[in-house]
Design a protein around this motif. Structure first.
Motif, PDB file in Angstrom:
ATOM      1  N   ALA A   1       0.799  -1.232   0.000  1.00 47.83           N
ATOM      2  CA  ALA A   1       0.000   0.000   0.000  1.00 47.83           C
ATOM      3  C   ALA A   1       0.824   1.271   0.000  1.00 47.83           C
ATOM      4  O   ALA A   1       0.579   2.194   0.771  1.00 47.83           O
ATOM      5  CB  ALA A   1      -0.966  -0.005   1.195  1.00 47.83           C
ATOM      6  N   VAL A   2       1.832   1.335  -0.863  1.00 40.08           N
ATOM      7  CA  VAL A   2       2.577   2.590  -1.037  1.00 40.08           C
ATOM      8  C   VAL A   2       1.643   3.587  -1.712  1.00 40.08           C
ATOM      9  O   VAL A   2       1.007   3.263  -2.715  1.00 40.08           O
ATOM     10  CB  VAL A   2       3.833   2.359  -1.904  1.00 40.08           C
ATOM     11  CG1 VAL A   2       4.527   3.670  -2.230  1.00 40.08           C
ATOM     12  CG2 VAL A   2       4.780   1.398  -1.216  1.00 40.08           C
ATOM     13  N   PRO A   3       1.494   4.786  -1.149  1.00 36.54           N
ATOM     14  CA  PRO A   3       0.510   5.731  -1.699  1.00 36.54           C
ATOM     15  C   PRO A   3       0.831   6.152  -3.146  1.00 36.54           C
ATOM     16  O   PRO A   3       1.981   6.147  -3.575  1.00 36.54           O
ATOM     17  CB  PRO A   3       0.588   6.933  -0.763  1.00 36.54           C
ATOM     18  CG  PRO A   3       1.840   6.754   0.004  1.00 36.54           C
ATOM     19  CD  PRO A   3       2.159   5.299   0.036  1.00 36.54           C
ATOM     20  N   GLY A   4      -0.182   6.517  -3.883  1.00 36.14           N
ATOM     21  CA  GLY A   4      -0.083   6.841  -5.310  1.00 36.14           C
ATOM     22  C   GLY A   4       0.798   8.034  -5.608  1.00 36.14           C
ATOM     23  O   GLY A   4       1.395   8.111  -6.674  1.00 36.14           O
ATOM     24  N   TYR A   5       0.913   9.005  -4.682  1.00 35.38           N
ATOM     25  CA  TYR A   5       1.746  10.179  -4.973  1.00 35.38           C
ATOM     26  C   TYR A   5       3.234   9.863  -4.792  1.00 35.38           C
ATOM     27  O   TYR A   5       4.084  10.639  -5.172  1.00 35.38           O
ATOM     28  CB  TYR A   5       1.338  11.387  -4.128  1.00 35.38           C
ATOM     29  CG  TYR A   5       1.444  11.161  -2.632  1.00 35.38           C
ATOM     30  CD1 TYR A   5       0.325  10.779  -1.893  1.00 35.38           C
ATOM     31  CD2 TYR A   5       2.651  11.329  -1.960  1.00 35.38           C
ATOM     32  CE1 TYR A   5       0.404  10.552  -0.530  1.00 35.38           C
ATOM     33  CE2 TYR A   5       2.751  11.105  -0.591  1.00 35.38           C
ATOM     34  CZ  TYR A   5       1.614  10.713   0.118  1.00 35.38           C
ATOM     35  OH  TYR A   5       1.709  10.487   1.453  1.00 35.38           O
ATOM     36  N   VAL A   6       3.523   8.690  -4.178  1.00 40.04           N
ATOM     37  CA  VAL A   6       4.920   8.237  -4.090  1.00 40.04           C
ATOM     38  C   VAL A   6       5.243   7.337  -5.266  1.00 40.04           C
ATOM     39  O   VAL A   6       6.242   7.530  -5.954  1.00 40.04           O
ATOM     40  CB  VAL A   6       5.181   7.485  -2.769  1.00 40.04           C
ATOM     41  CG1 VAL A   6       6.603   6.917  -2.757  1.00 40.04           C
ATOM     42  CG2 VAL A   6       4.955   8.400  -1.583  1.00 40.04           C
ATOM     43  N   LEU A   7       4.390   6.365  -5.497  1.00 40.51           N
ATOM     44  CA  LEU A   7       4.602   5.403  -6.580  1.00 40.51           C
ATOM     45  C   LEU A   7       3.281   5.177  -7.293  1.00 40.51           C
ATOM     46  O   LEU A   7       2.304   4.779  -6.656  1.00 40.51           O
ATOM     47  CB  LEU A   7       5.125   4.084  -5.980  1.00 40.51           C
ATOM     48  CG  LEU A   7       5.634   3.042  -6.955  1.00 40.51           C
ATOM     49  CD1 LEU A   7       6.888   3.525  -7.666  1.00 40.51           C
ATOM     50  CD2 LEU A   7       5.904   1.727  -6.228  1.00 40.51           C
ATOM     51  N   PRO A   8       3.216   5.440  -8.584  1.00 38.31           N
ATOM     52  CA  PRO A   8       1.958   5.192  -9.305  1.00 38.31           C
ATOM     53  C   PRO A   8       1.759   3.699  -9.488  1.00 38.31           C
ATOM     54  O   PRO A   8       2.713   2.937  -9.402  1.00 38.31           O
ATOM     55  CB  PRO A   8       2.207   5.871 -10.654  1.00 38.31           C
ATOM     56  CG  PRO A   8       3.687   5.781 -10.861  1.00 38.31           C
ATOM     57  CD  PRO A   8       4.300   5.888  -9.486  1.00 38.31           C
ATOM     58  N   THR A   9       0.533   3.299  -9.726  1.00 38.15           N
ATOM     59  CA  THR A   9       0.319   1.900 -10.077  1.00 38.15           C
ATOM     60  C   THR A   9       0.785   1.697 -11.516  1.00 38.15           C
ATOM     61  O   THR A   9       0.810   2.652 -12.290  1.00 38.15           O
ATOM     62  CB  THR A   9      -1.182   1.532  -9.992  1.00 38.15           C
ATOM     63  OG1 THR A   9      -1.890   2.394 -10.894  1.00 38.15           O
ATOM     64  CG2 THR A   9      -1.703   1.700  -8.579  1.00 38.15           C
ATOM     65  N   PRO A  10       1.158   0.458 -11.867  1.00 39.69           N
ATOM     66  CA  PRO A  10       1.546   0.212 -13.270  1.00 39.69           C
ATOM     67  C   PRO A  10       0.450   0.641 -14.242  1.00 39.69           C
ATOM     68  O   PRO A  10       0.740   1.229 -15.279  1.00 39.69           O
ATOM     69  CB  PRO A  10       1.766  -1.295 -13.299  1.00 39.69           C
ATOM     70  CG  PRO A  10       2.142  -1.655 -11.903  1.00 39.69           C
ATOM     71  CD  PRO A  10       1.358  -0.732 -11.030  1.00 39.69           C
TER      72      PRO A  10
END
Lengths: 258, 262
Positions: free
Chosen positions: B30-39
């Motif tokens: 659950a790394v947040p989207g503003y850190v890492l986007p989903t593929p």
């Protein structure tokens, strides 16, 4: 008229510790078509002599001439073969042989015919389109010999041309060079470290002393031609070799044990 | 054939592992989207960007200033390198300045170029040019002096002109070094282009990256990074192919050899 005439050639280099003599009073006269070997310990000024004769270096004193014309600078009637083949790896065998013609601005068409002739003389007629890296060391050195002859030089200067080859190839190349020399009739100045090589090939051998190079001995080799490997087994051949060893080796041995 | 087989394994296994790690990071971890986007998020941004033509325009701009600066910098580098190699006094006179300028991190002068040359495309091409200049300069100098001295002697013994010696012997002998220099300078050129766009630009992949950082749009940022990687790999591959083709007689001069001088 002599093929090569040198009178009291001296070369001194200026260095930080004063002047260093590389060659002192080198005199020799060699008839046209003669085969002269220059032999001596390392640093006796053999290569200096070659650069002098090629016109790449001016003597401090003395003079030299080829076919009666004084050597005053680079000249077109000299062919050079170095210890390494020094071919251009980016060019084919044929184009490498043509280099002197291109450098001298000669007729490339006629040069090409001549180059192909020379390639068959050195036994490489089927390799004109090959690149140097596709050839063995011995073959590369043959290309270098063909290159040195392409512009019809009167004198061929060879600076330890077989020193980088393996022993077997070296012996074959000696035979080859004798054959080429007898066919083309060039005056050859052959610089070498090898006593048997010098005796096998030469009409004349000049022995130089350690630096500064001075002529210690100037001997004529009368062994009959063409010489072959059997010649090397004869007592006459052995005697000449031993005489040369005495001239070259003993001063150094004496120094080493002193 | 060997090349293709090597591609097979490395091109499938490594990305698969990376992609798996990515899914784990955005899923179970659950790394947040503003850190890492989903593929999927990145893919969407990538497709949208190129479909709308926005990323296409940015990629075209970055490619243009990279190649423009690369061509100029390499040409200047070769010219000056040749002059310095042929005229030793000039080399001695200019050496301290060249060493000093070389020691300076070139990207540091990006703001100065802005002041001097304005916000337009010109100042950016100039930065890339400066970045590309040095590796080619040094490699040209070294390469031109690497020609076998016997070959030069031979040419001199035939009274060949300096010009003929230069083109017939020195330049071909320098070709391997030259290409190694070009490969290094292409990489540095791309860095220069991105930095120039960071500093001031309204277009280009560097601009996209700095903007998406402000808006925390990591999907778009990853799209731009992927585009940059593709651009760099393409330029590098083309140069490597040209290197092999042109300098067919030596296949051992590698980029790493030249990279230390950059």
């Amino acid at each position: 008229m002599n093929g090569l005439e040198a009178e009291n050639l001296c070369v001194t280099y200026a260095s930080s510790r004063g002047s260093v003599a590389a060659l002192e009073d080198f005199s020799v006269s060699l008839p046209r078509g003669g085969f002269l070997s220059v032999i001596g310990p390392s640093g006796c000024g053999k290569s200096t002599l070659l650069r002098l004769l090629a016109g790449l270096l001016k003597p401090t004193r003395g003079s030299a001439s080829i076919d009666g014309a004084p050597i005053a600078g680079p000249r077109r009637d000299v062919g050079i073969v170095f210890q390494q083949p020094t071919l251009m790896p980016w060019h084919s065998t044929l184009e490498n042989v043509l280099l002197p013609i291109r450098a001298l601005g000669g007729d490339i068409g006629a040069g090409r015919t001549k180059a192909l002739e020379l390639l068959s003389l050195v036994g490489l007629e089927n390799f004109s389109k090959h690149f140097p890296y596709e050839l063995s060391g011995g073959m590369q050195q043959r290309v270098a010999i063909a290159r040195s002859l392409v512009h019809d030089p009167s004198v061929l200067l060879m600076d330890e041309p077989f020193a980088a080859l393996d022993a077997l190839t070296r012996e074959l190349m000696m035979l080859e060079l004798q054959r080429i020399w007898m066919l083309t009739g060039r005056t050859i100045v052959f610089i070498t470290h090898s006593i048997p090589e010098a005796v096998f090939l030469s009409d004349r051998i000049v022995v130089l002393s350690p630096r500064p190079g001075r002529v210690v001995e100037d001997m004529t080799i009368g062994l009959p031609r063409p010489r072959d490997f059997k010649t090397m087994g004869t007592p006459a051949f052995g005697d000449i070799c031993n005489r040369l060893r005495e001239l070259i080796g003993y001063p150094q041995l004496a120094e080493a044990t002193a | 054939m060997r090349l293709i087989r090597r591609f097979d394994s490395s091109l499938i296994v490594a990305p698969a592992v990376l992609l798996a790690a990515w899914f784990v990071a955005v899923g179970p971890l659950a790394v947040p989207g503003y850190v890492l986007p989903t593929p999927q998020g990145m893919l969407k941004a990538l497709v949208n960007g190129y479909a709308s033509g926005e990323l296409t325009r940015d990629l075209a701009f970055t490619t243009f200033i990279t190649l423009g600066g690369f061509v100029c910098g390499s040409a200047f580098g070769f010219l000056l390198g040749a002059l310095l190699a042929e005229f030793k006094p000039l080399d001695r006179m200019t050496a301290p300045y060249i060493i000093a300028f070389q020691a300076l991190p070139k990207v540091a002068i990006a703001p100065l170029l802005l002041v001097w040359l304005g916000f337009g495309i010109f100042s950016k091409i100039v930065l890339v040019t400066i970045m590309c200049f040095f590796p080619v300069l040094i490699n040209t100098q070294i390469g031109l002096q690497a020609a076998p001295p016997e070959l030069i002697d031979l040419m001199r013994a035939f009274s060949a002109s300096r010009w003929l010696i230069f083109w017939k012997i020195r330049v071909p002998a320098a070709a391997g070094h030259l290409f190694a220099g070009l490969q290094v300078s292409a990489i540095l050129g791309l860095i220069g282009a991105v930095v120039a766009e960071f500093v001031s630009s309204t277009v280009g992949l560097g601009h996209v990256i700095s903007q998406s950082a402000l808006s925390l749009d990591t999907g778009l940022m990853f799209s731009a990074l992927l585009s940059l990687t593709a651009l760099g790999v393409t330029i590098n591959t083309l140069l490597r192919m040209a290197h092999h083709r042109v300098v067919f007689w030596e296949r051992r001069v590698t980029v790493t050899e030249a990279a230390t001088e950059a």
